[in-house]
Design a protein around this motif. Sequence first.
Motif, mmCIF file in Angstrom:
data_model
loop_
_atom_site.group_PDB
_atom_site.id
_atom_site.type_symbol
_atom_site.label_atom_id
_atom_site.label_comp_id
_atom_site.label_asym_id
_atom_site.label_seq_id
_atom_site.Cartn_x
_atom_site.Cartn_y
_atom_site.Cartn_z
ATOM 1 N N MET A 39 -9.010 9.689 -40.611
ATOM 2 C CA MET A 39 -8.455 8.453 -41.500
ATOM 3 C C MET A 39 -9.765 8.064 -42.659
ATOM 4 O O MET A 39 -8.987 7.488 -43.628
ATOM 5 C CB MET A 39 -8.254 7.268 -40.628
ATOM 6 C CG MET A 39 -6.954 7.696 -39.321
ATOM 7 S SD MET A 39 -5.619 8.562 -40.306
ATOM 8 C CE MET A 39 -5.542 10.103 -39.889
ATOM 9 N N SER A 40 -10.661 8.141 -42.467
ATOM 10 C CA SER A 40 -11.670 7.737 -43.574
ATOM 11 C C SER A 40 -11.399 8.873 -44.610
ATOM 12 O O SER A 40 -11.180 8.204 -45.799
ATOM 13 C CB SER A 40 -12.985 7.984 -43.176
ATOM 14 O OG SER A 40 -13.340 7.097 -41.885
ATOM 15 N N ASN A 42 -8.649 10.522 -45.249
ATOM 16 C CA ASN A 42 -7.444 10.271 -45.879
ATOM 17 C C ASN A 42 -7.115 9.013 -46.639
ATOM 18 O O ASN A 42 -6.512 9.085 -47.672
ATOM 19 C CB ASN A 42 -6.162 10.237 -44.815
ATOM 20 C CG ASN A 42 -6.002 11.683 -43.961
ATOM 21 O OD1 ASN A 42 -5.898 12.531 -44.768
ATOM 22 N ND2 ASN A 42 -5.657 11.403 -42.723
ATOM 23 N N SER A 43 -7.771 7.995 -46.295
ATOM 24 C CA SER A 43 -8.075 6.632 -46.957
ATOM 25 C C SER A 43 -8.533 6.826 -48.296
ATOM 26 O O SER A 43 -8.125 6.301 -49.417
ATOM 27 C CB SER A 43 -8.766 5.511 -46.112
ATOM 28 O OG SER A 43 -7.987 5.315 -44.810
ATOM 29 N N THR A 46 -6.080 9.132 -50.448
ATOM 30 C CA THR A 46 -5.178 8.084 -50.832
ATOM 31 C C THR A 46 -5.382 7.047 -51.978
ATOM 32 O O THR A 46 -4.617 6.962 -52.988
ATOM 33 C CB THR A 46 -4.631 7.336 -49.599
ATOM 34 O OG1 THR A 46 -3.997 8.119 -48.623
ATOM 35 C CG2 THR A 46 -3.521 6.381 -50.038
ATOM 36 N N GLY A 47 -6.501 6.529 -51.766
ATOM 37 C CA GLY A 47 -7.289 5.647 -52.960
ATOM 38 C C GLY A 47 -7.449 6.486 -54.301
ATOM 39 O O GLY A 47 -7.080 5.965 -55.212
ATOM 40 N N SER A 61 -1.324 12.265 -48.232
ATOM 41 C CA SER A 61 -2.689 11.695 -47.481
ATOM 42 C C SER A 61 -2.522 10.236 -46.830
ATOM 43 O O SER A 61 -3.039 9.918 -45.917
ATOM 44 C CB SER A 61 -3.824 11.694 -48.346
ATOM 45 O OG SER A 61 -3.649 10.860 -49.562
ATOM 46 N N GLY A 62 -1.495 9.452 -47.499
ATOM 47 C CA GLY A 62 -1.315 8.309 -46.783
ATOM 48 C C GLY A 62 -0.357 8.190 -45.531
ATOM 49 O O GLY A 62 -0.536 7.367 -44.694
ATOM 50 N N ILE A 65 -1.968 8.035 -42.126
ATOM 51 C CA ILE A 65 -2.644 6.902 -41.912
ATOM 52 C C ILE A 65 -1.805 6.144 -41.048
ATOM 53 O O ILE A 65 -2.243 5.463 -39.876
ATOM 54 C CB ILE A 65 -3.347 6.131 -43.038
ATOM 55 C CG1 ILE A 65 -4.355 7.057 -43.973
ATOM 56 C CG2 ILE A 65 -3.832 4.777 -42.527
ATOM 57 C CD1 ILE A 65 -4.564 6.446 -45.065
#
Length: 253
Positions: A39-40, A42-43, A46-47, A61-62, A65
């Motif tokens: 999730m790191s 993916n976060s 996403t950003g 990618s979001g 999560i």
Amino acid sequence: MQQRVGFEHMWAAFLLAWVAAFSDAIGFLVLGQLGASFMSGNSMATGVALGRLNWHAALHSGFPIIIFFLGNWLGFLVRTLARRCRLRFPFTIIFFLELVLLLGFLLLGSRSFYHGSVHPFESWTFYVCTTLLTLAMGLQTATVRRAQGEYISTTFVTGVLSNWAKILAQYLPWLREQLAQRPMPQVVRTPVHQASMRHFILLSGLWIAYLLGAICGGVLELHLALLALVFPMVVLAALIVIDLVRPLELERF
């Protein structure tokens, strides 16, 4: 009794780390390098996608999560309700749900498997497969979270490296000081040394199990495609039997 439980939790954690890495490796290979428990990453992805107004990449990618969070929440909910109902086997329920999700991923993904991937990325099949795998990893994260008195995770091992560094930073100066005062056999018998070694073995075992799981997943997917998921499913079935014989849920969360 407590020592036995800690030992069993340790080996259950090793097996679960292997299952998570194996399953995650399959997802990485067939779902467009999806991180089902990262999730790191993916976060961050996403950003970056949002910053570049790439809505499709942000969804890719979001979406995991949200699903991972829901899976983790569902796992803790099962444990909470099981404790209120005085059920002795909440882990059995969670392992069974994870096994069913992996089976669903295997069956549905195999129908759309083409040239090493689940295609197309925009189809409902792709997102359902993503949901099944990520939900399974979120559920597993809520199971064995302590072993040998230490907090752990079996679906990601970033914290293992940090804890390794922490142990060495604390243990090596202590060991140097002790060896200046006493011979090595006496130092080895001290509780501090034994506790540090148990923690080191636990962290080493988790990382090695995770690495081996990823290796096995990568190799077997090459030869068996999604049918390789049968192997982590068998391990989960074995853990269900173990939990039914000697319940692993003896920890607070």
